[in-house]
Design a protein around this motif. Structure first.
Motif, short mmCIF file in Angstrom:
data_model
loop_
_atom_site.label_atom_id
_atom_site.label_comp_id
_atom_site.label_asym_id
_atom_site.label_seq_id
_atom_site.Cartn_x
_atom_site.Cartn_y
_atom_site.Cartn_z
N ASN A 35 0.33 -30.10 69.34
CA ASN A 35 -0.28 -30.51 67.94
C ASN A 35 0.82 -30.53 67.00
O ASN A 35 1.75 -29.69 66.59
N TYR A 82 -12.84 -33.28 62.67
CA TYR A 82 -12.72 -32.08 61.56
C TYR A 82 -13.51 -32.07 60.52
O TYR A 82 -14.36 -31.21 59.90
N PHE A 103 -4.49 -28.64 58.02
CA PHE A 103 -5.17 -29.36 59.25
C PHE A 103 -6.41 -28.45 59.53
O PHE A 103 -6.85 -27.55 58.83
N GLN A 132 0.50 -26.66 51.45
CA GLN A 132 1.16 -26.36 52.57
C GLN A 132 2.44 -25.24 52.15
O GLN A 132 2.68 -24.36 53.00
N HIS A 144 0.70 -31.17 63.69
CA HIS A 144 0.27 -30.32 62.43
C HIS A 144 1.12 -28.93 62.62
O HIS A 144 1.73 -28.40 61.97
#
Ligand code: IMP
Length: 194
Positions: free
Chosen positions: A10, A97, A152, A172, A12
């Protein structure tokens, strides 16, 4: 420099791992299955975050014999009786998502039962093959509607307790120090330093 294998495909998560390492001041060369053109994946058939996290760490440790860090994580939503939990990546199959987040907010639109939590268990298998486990949990709530573009997965609908914006709006840098993954990794670093 110490080399650590990050047991996930993944992208992210890999970039979060890198940023959390920077935030914690940890120097390490991080490699992941992509660096080995390896798209094999372990079967995550455990029934807890800890079991699945261990399955991933062991799978790649056995392949590469490098110190390996894996996480298993998920969101638990009170309105859905704690689901999706360990099934978070596979919840509402076929939906993107943004579609899942819209669906969840829509289902919950008339409800005040908005509690939720993010969970993460990190497994570290060291050079001797010994495993250590650390957990991070963040409590929060589900937003009325998805907001924000950072992070994410379910970040656009999760509001951490004590804040009033979704993780995806907080950004973030906030996640790198406040997320379930950051908390679990901070505990791991403290344990390593002991
Ligand atoms: P895993 O790769 O099996 O651990 O799947 C974890 C899933 O939980 C992800 O694919 C996301 O759906 C969700 N998840 C875990 N951590 C986060 C996060 O930090 N933000 C948003 N969603 C997350």
């Amino acid at each position: 420099m110490r080399k650590i294998f990050i047991a996930t495909g993944n992208a992210h998560k890999i970039s979060e791992f890198r940023e959390i390492f920077d935030t914690l001041g940890l120097e390490a060369e991080l490699v992941s299955p992509k660096d080995f053109n390896d798209d094999s994946e372990p079967v995550e058939n455990g029934s807890t975050y800890k079991e699945n996290s261990y399955i991933k760490a062991r799978f790649y440790y056995d392949r590469y014999h490098l110190p390996t860090l894996a996480d298993d994580s998920g969101i638990e939503i009170d309105f859905f009786d704690g689901q999706p939990g360990i099934h978070s990546a596979r919840f509402l199959p076929g939906m993107s998502y943004p579609e899942r987040n819209d669906y969840i907010c829509d289902k919950m639109k008339d409800s005040d039962n908005r509690g939720a939590s993010f969970h993460c268990v990190v497994t570290y298998i060291d050079e001797k093959g010994e495993a250590r486990f650390h957990e991070g949990v963040v409590k929060g709530s589900i937003a009325r509607e998805p907001k924000g573009i950072e992070g994410f997965g379910y970040d656009p609908i999760f509001i951490t307790d004590g804040y009033d914006k979704t993780n995806a709006l907080m950004g973030q840098e906030f996640k790198n120090s406040h997320s379930h993954r950051a908390i679990a990794l901070r505990k791991w670093v403290e344990d390593l330093e002991d």
